[in-house]
Design a protein around this motif. Structure first.
Motif, PDB file in Angstrom:
ATOM      1  N   LEU A   1       0.831  -1.205   0.000  1.00 25.29           N
ATOM      2  CA  LEU A   1       0.000   0.000   0.000  1.00 25.29           C
ATOM      3  C   LEU A   1       0.867   1.257   0.000  1.00 25.29           C
ATOM      4  CD1 LEU A   1      -2.547  -1.256   2.657  1.00 25.29           C
ATOM      5  CD2 LEU A   1      -3.104  -0.751   0.258  1.00 25.29           C
TER       6      LEU A   1
ATOM      7  N   ALA B   1      -1.372   3.877   3.139  1.00 29.47           N
ATOM      8  CA  ALA B   1      -2.153   3.260   4.212  1.00 29.47           C
ATOM      9  C   ALA B   1      -2.229   4.132   5.458  1.00 29.47           C
ATOM     10  CB  ALA B   1      -1.554   1.898   4.564  1.00 29.47           C
TER      11      ALA B   1
ATOM     12  N   ASN C   1      -6.170   3.535  -1.220  1.00 35.30           N
ATOM     13  CA  ASN C   1      -6.184   2.273  -0.465  1.00 35.30           C
ATOM     14  C   ASN C   1      -7.180   1.293  -1.074  1.00 35.30           C
ATOM     15  OD1 ASN C   1      -4.261   3.218   1.381  1.00 35.30           O
ATOM     16  ND2 ASN C   1      -5.845   4.213   2.627  1.00 35.30           N
ATOM     17  N   GLU C   2      -8.404   1.773  -1.258  1.00 39.06           N
ATOM     18  CA  GLU C   2      -9.450   0.908  -1.814  1.00 39.06           C
ATOM     19  C   GLU C   2      -9.106   0.520  -3.256  1.00 39.06           C
ATOM     20  OE1 GLU C   2     -11.795  -0.787  -0.787  1.00 39.06           O
ATOM     21  OE2 GLU C   2     -13.209  -1.063  -2.431  1.00 39.06           O
TER      22      GLU C   2
ATOM     23  N   ARG D   1      -6.587  -2.218  -3.076  1.00 41.19           N
ATOM     24  CA  ARG D   1      -7.221  -3.444  -2.574  1.00 41.19           C
ATOM     25  C   ARG D   1      -7.988  -4.147  -3.696  1.00 41.19           C
ATOM     26  NH1 ARG D   1     -11.376  -5.805  -0.875  1.00 41.19           N
ATOM     27  NH2 ARG D   1     -12.793  -4.159  -1.558  1.00 41.19           N
TER      28      ARG D   1
ATOM     29  N   LEU E   1      -1.366  -7.953   1.732  1.00 38.93           N
ATOM     30  CA  LEU E   1      -1.339  -6.560   1.290  1.00 38.93           C
ATOM     31  C   LEU E   1      -0.889  -5.591   2.384  1.00 38.93           C
ATOM     32  CD1 LEU E   1      -2.006  -4.336  -0.824  1.00 38.93           C
ATOM     33  CD2 LEU E   1      -4.382  -4.427  -0.018  1.00 38.93           C
ATOM     34  N   ALA E   2      -1.280  -5.849   3.640  1.00 36.57           N
ATOM     35  CA  ALA E   2      -1.189  -4.798   4.666  1.00 36.57           C
ATOM     36  C   ALA E   2       0.168  -4.727   5.351  1.00 36.57           C
ATOM     37  CB  ALA E   2      -2.271  -5.030   5.719  1.00 36.57           C
TER      38      ALA E   2
ATOM     39  N   GLY F   1      -1.834  -0.656   7.249  1.00 34.95           N
ATOM     40  CA  GLY F   1      -2.857  -1.442   6.554  1.00 34.95           C
ATOM     41  C   GLY F   1      -3.644  -2.339   7.495  1.00 34.95           C
TER      42      GLY F   1
ATOM     43  N   ASP G   1     -10.966  -6.107   5.483  1.00 38.30           N
ATOM     44  CA  ASP G   1     -10.907  -6.239   4.023  1.00 38.30           C
ATOM     45  C   ASP G   1      -9.471  -6.195   3.501  1.00 38.30           C
ATOM     46  OD1 ASP G   1     -13.591  -6.297   3.956  1.00 38.30           O
ATOM     47  OD2 ASP G   1     -13.857  -4.275   3.145  1.00 38.30           O
ATOM     48  N   TYR G   2      -8.574  -5.635   4.311  1.00 39.05           N
ATOM     49  CA  TYR G   2      -7.189  -5.449   3.866  1.00 39.05           C
ATOM     50  C   TYR G   2      -6.252  -6.542   4.367  1.00 39.05           C
ATOM     51  CZ  TYR G   2      -8.480  -0.870   2.131  1.00 39.05           C
ATOM     52  OH  TYR G   2      -9.057   0.139   1.415  1.00 39.05           O
ATOM     53  N   HIS G   3      -6.773  -7.462   5.173  1.00 36.35           N
ATOM     54  CA  HIS G   3      -5.859  -8.403   5.839  1.00 36.35           C
ATOM     55  C   HIS G   3      -5.523  -9.626   5.006  1.00 36.35           C
ATOM     56  CE1 HIS G   3      -7.412  -6.659   9.917  1.00 36.35           C
ATOM     57  NE2 HIS G   3      -6.623  -5.831   9.263  1.00 36.35           N
TER      58      HIS G   3
END
Ligand SMILES: *Cc1c(COP(=O)(O)O)cnc(C)c1O
Length: 348
Positions: free
Chosen positions: A158, A161, A168-169, A172, A189-190, A194, A200-202
């Protein structure tokens, strides 16, 4: 050689706070597993102190940037848990990874070819979703060299973040879109910030670094993360200034009264940069001791008016709560950790 006398500069590492920070981030990530970014000598705090703590807390993935960082980490954890973010830039890099059993992150078609030529097998794959540093473009994922990889973690990084940015979105969603393009076992991703962006980001694996070591990149983490690094410096000499006396290079401070000051063994060579001067201070027992004049390479001078009993050899705290220290010094929380110099005696 006789042993060196006691140091006048020390960095106390709160290993309990380090372990708690890892567990707190792992808990926030719920079903995802947390790894640990341990690059740059654990953000300056020391691999030999921090990696065993993170391992014992439960981390099973350790991210470094350079190949030169692998050996120090490999003294504490199995090689297959070490991830080299820069990837195999030369064939020597790929051969080294193979010899040790360390897994590279593949960041380009060229790196994929180098890895396949070295025998291939398990690796990780970075896709670029907008930060434009390392990473394969989503449009290149169909390349045969990429498709030939045996990807364990498919990851991206990211850019924003630590902000509430629409990027960010967008990143994702791009990661979501790449899921079906390359076979992989896990998705990631995070970074620290993040983790605070929500479930949703994990995905499967989160990769905190900064927050393990006490950094607070987003306010959601301020009650979760504890300070880990506590730099301390000793007073080398107490001086009595008379009205009109000046202090330091370029004589930028002039005493407007008689005062006691302390000369402290901390300077910009230790990572205490000149940007601290002006509104910076050290602390003793909760009392603020303002900096006087410029920061030198190896010393600073502080006003002892608020702590009249202090003498040579007494220890002062460098205020290193990272969000506040960042405001005072103008340095990022990342910079504050990674610039701490080699003259600190690190204590776990
Ligand atoms: C450094 C790094 C991390 C850790 O980031 P923090 O912001 O320190 O939590 C995660 N992933 C990658 C690819 C990195 O380079």
């Amino acid at each position: 050689m006789p042993d060196a006398p006691p140091p006048t500069l020390r960095l106390r590492i709160d290993t309990e706070a380090l372990a708690r920070n890892w567990r707190a981030l792992d808990d926030m990530a719920r079903s995802a597993r947390a790894g640990a970014a341990v690059k740059a000598n654990c953000y300056g705090l020391g691999v030999d102190i921090c990696v065993p703590v993170l391992r014992d807390a439960g981390s099973k993935l350790f991210f470094v940037a350079h190949w030169s960082e692998v050996a120090a980490v490999a003294r504490h954890v199995p090689p297959e848990q070490i991830v080299v973010l820069h990837g195999p830039i030369t064939s020597e890099d790929a051969a080294y990874a193979k010899a040790l059993g360390v897994l590279p992150v593949i960041n380009s078609i060229a790196q994929a070819r180098a890895w396949n030529d070295a025998g291939g097998e398990a690796c990780h794959l970075m896709i670029d979703t907008g930060i434009n540093r390392l990473g394969v473009s989503p449009s290149d994922l169909a390349d045969p060299a990429i498709q030939a990889l045996s990807v364990q973690i498919l990851m991206s990084h990211l850019a924003c973040a630590d902000e509430d940015s629409p990027m960010n979105e967008a990143q994702r969603r791009m990661v979501e879109g790449c899921r079906s393009e390359v076979a992989h076992s896990q998705l990631s991703l995070a970074n620290s910030a993040g983790v605070a962006l929500g479930l949703d980001y994990h995905f499967d694996v989160v990769r905190p670094g900064l927050s393990l070591y006490g950094g607070v990149p987003r306010s959601e983490l301020s009650d979760v993360i504890r300070q880990v690094a506590y730099p301390e410096a000793a007073i080398m000499q107490v001086r009595a200034l008379s009205t009109g006396d000046q202090v330091g290079y370029n004589a930028t401070f002039t005493a407007d009264r008689d005062m006691r000051v302390g000369v402290v063994s901390l300077g910009y060579a230790d990572g205490f940069l000149r940007s601290w001067a002006g509104n910076g201070f050290l602390r003793n027992d909760g009392r603020q001791l303002p900096l006087l004049g410029k920061v030198s390479m190896d010393m600073i001078v502080v006003d002892l008016t608020n702590a009249p009993e202090l003498v040579e050899g007494d220890w002062l705290n460098v205020p290193y709560s990272l969000p506040e220290a960042s405001k005072v010094s103008g340095l990022s929380q990342y910079e504050l950790l990674t610039i701490l110099g080699q003259r600190f005696h690190n204590q776990g």
